[in-house]
Scaffold this motif. Structure first.
Motif, PDB file in Angstrom:
ATOM      1  N   GLU A 175     -33.052 -41.161  48.490  1.00  0.00           N
ATOM      2  CA  GLU A 175     -32.260 -40.618  47.378  1.00  0.00           C
ATOM      3  C   GLU A 175     -30.841 -40.293  47.827  1.00  0.00           C
ATOM      4  N   ARG A 176     -30.727 -39.474  48.865  1.00  0.00           N
ATOM      5  CA  ARG A 176     -29.445 -39.220  49.509  1.00  0.00           C
ATOM      6  C   ARG A 176     -29.685 -39.428  51.004  1.00  0.00           C
ATOM      7  N   ARG A 177     -29.001 -40.449  51.592  1.00  0.00           N
ATOM      8  CA  ARG A 177     -29.249 -40.753  53.006  1.00  0.00           C
ATOM      9  C   ARG A 177     -28.227 -39.968  53.830  1.00  0.00           C
ATOM     10  N   VAL A 178     -28.686 -38.827  54.313  1.00  0.00           N
ATOM     11  CA  VAL A 178     -27.780 -37.849  54.910  1.00  0.00           C
ATOM     12  C   VAL A 178     -28.328 -37.376  56.251  1.00  0.00           C
ATOM     13  N   LEU A 179     -27.470 -37.291  57.258  1.00  0.00           N
ATOM     14  CA  LEU A 179     -27.796 -36.541  58.464  1.00  0.00           C
ATOM     15  C   LEU A 179     -27.073 -35.199  58.357  1.00  0.00           C
ATOM     16  N   MET A 230     -22.390 -22.276  54.137  1.00  0.00           N
ATOM     17  CA  MET A 230     -21.989 -23.685  54.109  1.00  0.00           C
ATOM     18  C   MET A 230     -23.033 -24.620  54.713  1.00  0.00           C
ATOM     19  N   TYR A 231     -23.212 -25.724  54.017  1.00  0.00           N
ATOM     20  CA  TYR A 231     -24.046 -26.848  54.449  1.00  0.00           C
ATOM     21  C   TYR A 231     -23.112 -28.032  54.648  1.00  0.00           C
ATOM     22  N   LEU A 232     -23.351 -28.805  55.718  1.00  0.00           N
ATOM     23  CA  LEU A 232     -22.573 -30.020  55.986  1.00  0.00           C
ATOM     24  C   LEU A 232     -23.529 -31.186  56.171  1.00  0.00           C
ATOM     25  N   MET A 240     -23.512 -35.710  56.666  1.00  0.00           N
ATOM     26  CA  MET A 240     -22.824 -37.003  56.657  1.00  0.00           C
ATOM     27  C   MET A 240     -23.705 -37.966  55.891  1.00  0.00           C
ATOM     28  N   GLN A 241     -23.159 -38.520  54.823  1.00  0.00           N
ATOM     29  CA  GLN A 241     -23.943 -39.373  53.926  1.00  0.00           C
ATOM     30  C   GLN A 241     -23.489 -40.822  54.056  1.00  0.00           C
ATOM     31  N   LEU A 242     -24.481 -41.723  54.111  1.00  0.00           N
ATOM     32  CA  LEU A 242     -24.218 -43.164  54.233  1.00  0.00           C
ATOM     33  C   LEU A 242     -24.667 -43.872  52.965  1.00  0.00           C
ATOM     34  N   ALA A 282     -28.567 -40.584  39.657  1.00  0.00           N
ATOM     35  CA  ALA A 282     -27.924 -39.421  39.028  1.00  0.00           C
ATOM     36  C   ALA A 282     -28.820 -38.188  39.114  1.00  0.00           C
ATOM     37  N   HIS A 283     -28.211 -37.105  39.465  1.00  0.00           N
ATOM     38  CA  HIS A 283     -28.877 -35.803  39.349  1.00  0.00           C
ATOM     39  C   HIS A 283     -27.811 -34.718  39.194  1.00  0.00           C
ATOM     40  N   ARG A 284     -28.285 -33.526  38.879  1.00  0.00           N
ATOM     41  CA  ARG A 284     -27.376 -32.377  38.887  1.00  0.00           C
ATOM     42  C   ARG A 284     -28.130 -31.212  39.490  1.00  0.00           C
ATOM     43  N   HIS A 285     -27.384 -30.302  40.065  1.00  0.00           N
ATOM     44  CA  HIS A 285     -28.039 -29.167  40.727  1.00  0.00           C
ATOM     45  C   HIS A 285     -27.144 -27.938  40.693  1.00  0.00           C
ATOM     46  N   THR A 286     -27.752 -26.807  40.998  1.00  0.00           N
ATOM     47  CA  THR A 286     -27.001 -25.551  40.953  1.00  0.00           C
ATOM     48  C   THR A 286     -26.009 -25.397  42.099  1.00  0.00           C
ATOM     49  N   VAL A 303     -18.820 -30.805  47.484  1.00  0.00           N
ATOM     50  CA  VAL A 303     -17.632 -31.669  47.530  1.00  0.00           C
ATOM     51  C   VAL A 303     -17.914 -32.784  48.519  1.00  0.00           C
ATOM     52  N   ARG A 304     -17.211 -33.903  48.347  1.00  0.00           N
ATOM     53  CA  ARG A 304     -17.257 -35.017  49.302  1.00  0.00           C
ATOM     54  C   ARG A 304     -15.882 -35.171  49.915  1.00  0.00           C
ATOM     55  N   MET A 305     -15.846 -35.317  51.239  1.00  0.00           N
ATOM     56  CA  MET A 305     -14.630 -35.678  51.951  1.00  0.00           C
ATOM     57  C   MET A 305     -14.908 -37.051  52.550  1.00  0.00           C
ATOM     58  N   TRP A 326     -23.495 -33.684  36.318  1.00  0.00           N
ATOM     59  CA  TRP A 326     -24.199 -34.897  36.726  1.00  0.00           C
ATOM     60  C   TRP A 326     -23.369 -35.661  37.748  1.00  0.00           C
ATOM     61  N   HIS A 327     -24.040 -36.215  38.745  1.00  0.00           N
ATOM     62  CA  HIS A 327     -23.323 -37.062  39.706  1.00  0.00           C
ATOM     63  C   HIS A 327     -24.255 -38.089  40.319  1.00  0.00           C
ATOM     64  N   GLU A 328     -23.671 -39.247  40.640  1.00  0.00           N
ATOM     65  CA  GLU A 328     -24.392 -40.343  41.277  1.00  0.00           C
ATOM     66  C   GLU A 328     -23.387 -41.130  42.093  1.00  0.00           C
ATOM     67  N   HIS A 329     -23.894 -41.848  43.092  1.00  0.00           N
ATOM     68  CA  HIS A 329     -23.002 -42.594  43.976  1.00  0.00           C
ATOM     69  C   HIS A 329     -23.364 -44.075  43.933  1.00  0.00           C
ATOM     70  N   GLY A 330     -22.344 -44.941  43.861  1.00  0.00           N
ATOM     71  CA  GLY A 330     -22.566 -46.382  43.886  1.00  0.00           C
ATOM     72  C   GLY A 330     -21.579 -47.048  44.827  1.00  0.00           C
ATOM     73  N   LEU A 335     -18.439 -36.902  54.146  1.00  0.00           N
ATOM     74  CA  LEU A 335     -18.933 -35.583  54.535  1.00  0.00           C
ATOM     75  C   LEU A 335     -19.216 -34.784  53.266  1.00  0.00           C
ATOM     76  N   ASP A 336     -20.450 -34.332  53.123  1.00  0.00           N
ATOM     77  CA  ASP A 336     -20.812 -33.446  52.013  1.00  0.00           C
ATOM     78  C   ASP A 336     -20.650 -31.997  52.466  1.00  0.00           C
ATOM     79  N   VAL A 337     -19.981 -31.187  51.663  1.00  0.00           N
ATOM     80  CA  VAL A 337     -19.921 -29.748  51.925  1.00  0.00           C
ATOM     81  C   VAL A 337     -20.496 -29.056  50.700  1.00  0.00           C
ATOM     82  N   LEU A 338     -21.568 -28.326  50.895  1.00  0.00           N
ATOM     83  CA  LEU A 338     -22.239 -27.633  49.794  1.00  0.00           C
ATOM     84  C   LEU A 338     -22.399 -26.153  50.117  1.00  0.00           C
ATOM     85  N   ASP A 339     -22.520 -25.345  49.054  1.00  0.00           N
ATOM     86  CA  ASP A 339     -22.857 -23.930  49.242  1.00  0.00           C
ATOM     87  C   ASP A 339     -24.377 -23.737  49.160  1.00  0.00           C
TER      88      ASP A 339
END
Ligand code: GTQ
Length: 345
Positions: A70-74, A92-94, A96-98, A107-111, A115-117, A148-152, A162-166
Motif C-alpha cells: 500500500e505504502r512502500r516505506v522504510l 514526528m515520524y519519518l 522514505m517512500q518508493l 487513495a486513503h485519508r487519515h487523521t 507532508v512529502r519532501m 484524500w490522497h494517492e500517489h501515482g 521523505l514522508d513527515v507525519l505527526d
C-alpha cells in the motif's frame, strides 16, 4: 535534591494491595515524570545516510509489490524510542517512500497530517483532495489531516520521497485511523501556481479563499529562489530562513508540525538556540556538518537527521564556494499551541 522513597522501600503486600485497586504511589516515579531542570528526551541525535538507505529501499521494490505494501516505506526510526515505535521524535515520524514506474498507491485519508519532501526521480505525482501535484526534487507537498490522497507514477525511473507525519502524536492521542477510498477524480481545485506572487493572493470578486489549506504544493524552485533573494538582499542577515505558511493567513502551513527551509552561505557557521521542540534536517543541496552535544554528523545531499529539543545545534557549511540548502521540520506549532514552547538561547 532530596532522595524520594523507592518502591522497594514499601512492604510488598501494601504495593500489591494498591495494585489490585489500580492505585500507584507517585513518589517513586515523581522524578521520572518531572525531572529537575529540563526534560530527559528519549529522542537521540540520529542520522540516516541516503547512500546506505537507498539500495535497501530499492530492494523493497523487488521484494514487496505495491499491492502488498500500500505504502512502500522504510521508516527512519530513532533508536532512543525503540525501533518498533517508528518515531523520529515525540511527535514526528519519518519515512522514505518508493514508488516505481506505473505503480499506484491507492487513495486513503487519515487523521495524522503528512507532508512529502521529494528526494529523487521524476514523473510521480500525488493527488491531494483532487489536485494533482507533480513531484520534483525538493518540492514540499502537504497532505493535511482528513484530505484524500494517492500517489501515482507516469515516469520511467524510481521516485523516492521523505514522508513527515505527526503520526506518533496522533497515535498517542488514540486519534489515529484511516479510511480507504476510490481513485480520485482530478479537478483544477486549488491552482498550483496561484500563490506565486508574495504579498498578493487571488481574490476573485474580492472574495478570499476560505479553504483551510489553500496551498498544497510548494515548488522547490520558488523556495530556493526566495532564500537566494533573501541572502542577496540582506548580506548581514545571519539566519537565511523561510517558513512554509498558509498564504491566506500567514499561519504555519499545518497545525502540528512546522516546516522551514534554510540556506547556509559558503563556509557559514550557524548556531541554532536550544529550543523545546525536536528538529529534523534534510539536506536538499550542498554539504553540512551538524554539531550537537559532543557529536558531529556530516550530511551529504538527501541525508536526513533528527535532533532532540532543549539542545543547541550548530550547522557548518562544508563548502567555501557554494551555499547549502536544508529542509527543516520541527514541533514548534505544537509546542506553541500547548504553551510549552521555550527558547533557552
Ligand atoms: O503516503 O499516505 O510514510 O499513509 C505513512 C503512512 C506514508 C502515505 C507514510 C501513510 C503514507
Amino acid at each position: 535534591m532530596n532522595d524520594l522513597g523507592r518502591l522497594e522501600d514499601l512492604p510488598a503486600d501494601y504495593v500489591e494491595a494498591l495494585r489490585r485497586l489500580n492505585l500507584v504511589p507517585l513518589w517513586p516515579s515523581l522524578r521520572a515524570v518531572l525531572p529537575p531542570g529540563k526534560p530527559r528526551p528519549n529522542t537521540r541525535p540520529a542520522c540516516w545516510a541516503y547512500e546506505t538507505l537507498r539500495p535497501l529501499l530499492l530492494k523493497a521494490g523487488e521484494l514487496t509489490p505495491i499491492e502488498k505494501a500500500e505504502r512502500r516505506v522504510l521508516v527512519l526510526a530513532n533508536p532512543g524510542h525503540g525501533l518498533e515505535r517508528m518515531q523520529a521524535s515525540a511527535a514526528m515520524y519519518l519515512g522514505m517512500q518508493l514508488l516505481l514506474p506505473g505503480e499506484w498507491a491507492p487513495a486513503h485519508r487519515h487523521t495524522p497530517n503528512a507532508v512529502r519532501m521529494v528526494v529523487e526521480g521524476e514523473g510521480a505525482w500525488t493527488t491531494v483532495d483532487g489536485q494533482k501535484c507533480p513531484m520534483r526534487r525538493g518540492d514540499l507537498i502537504l497532505t493535511p489531516t482528513g484530505l484524500w490522497h494517492e500517489h501515482g507514477h507516469d515516469g520511467n525511473e524510481p521516485v523516492v520521497w521523505l514522508d513527515v507525519l505527526d503520526l506518533p502524536l496522533v497515535h498517542y492521542l488514540e486519534a489515529s485511523y484511516h479510511v480507504q477510498g476510490e481513485r480520485q477524480a482530478q479537478h483544477g481545485g486549488r491552482s498550483g501556481r496561484a500563490y506565486v506572487g508574495s504579498g498578493v493572493v487571488p481574490a476573485p470578486v474580492f472574495q478570499r479563499s476560505e479553504q483551510a489549506y489553500p496551498m498544497l504544493r510548494y515548488p522547490w524552485a520558488d523556495v530556493r529562489a526566495a532564500l537566494e533573494a533573501l541572502a542577496a538582499n540582506q548580506p548581514q542577515l545571519e539566519s537565511v530562513q523561510v517558513s512554509y505558511v498558509n498564504p491566506e493567513t500567514g499561519a504555519d502551513a499545518q497545525n502540528i508540525l512546522g516546516f522551514h527551509a534554510l540556506m547556509l552561505r559558503p563556509s557559514q557557521t550557524l548556531r541554532l538556540p536550544a529550543r523545546s521542540p525536536a528538529m529534523v534536517f534534510h539536506l536538499v543541496e550542498g554539504d553540512v556538518e551538524i554539531r550537537v552535544e559532543d557529536q558531529q554528523f556530516r550530511l551529504r545531499a538527501a541525508d536526513t537527521c533528527c535532533m532532540p529539543g532543549y539542545t543547541p545545534v550548530t550547522l557548518v557549511n562544508g563548502s567555501s564556494s557554494a551555499p547549502t540548502f536544508l529542509f527543516v521540520a520541527d514541533e514548534t506549532p505544537l509546542h506553541k499551541k500547548l504553551g510549552v514552547f521555550e527558547n533557552r538561547g
